[in-house]
Design a protein around this motif. Structure first.
Motif: not given
Length: 84
Positions: A52-81
């Motif tokens: 969802i975004s890139i800058d000089d120090s990190e890449i921001r990601v939104v993952e779609i993961i199971p919520d444990g009750i049959g649905g899904y939820m978004e989880r933010p994550a980052t990959i840092s330099l």
């Protein structure tokens, strides 16, 4: 599916950025030591992670993961330099 979707998100390492024609790209290194150029909207990781975004120090990601009750939820994550 995109190539980087076969790798767990925590195995990807941000090694830098690159600007071409005014667009900023992130550089991700995989466990096989290859470096890949990514941009916003690309998918990475095994949980439908979308960049969802890139800058000089990190890449921001939104993952779609199971919520444990049959649905899904978004989880933010980052990959840092230089995180690893």
């Amino acid at each position: 599916r995109e190539y980087l979707e076969q790798f767990p998100l925590d195995t990807l390492n941000m090694v830098g950025t690159l600007t071409k024609d005014g667009q900023l790209f992130g550089l991700l290194q995989t466990t096989d030591t290859l470096v890949h150029r990514v941009s916003m909207g690309n998918y990475v990781g095994q949980n439908d992670g979308k960049i969802i975004s890139i800058d000089d120090s990190e890449i921001r990601v939104v993952e779609i993961i199971p919520d444990g009750i049959g649905g899904y939820m978004e989880r933010p994550a980052t990959i840092s330099l230089g995180e690893k």
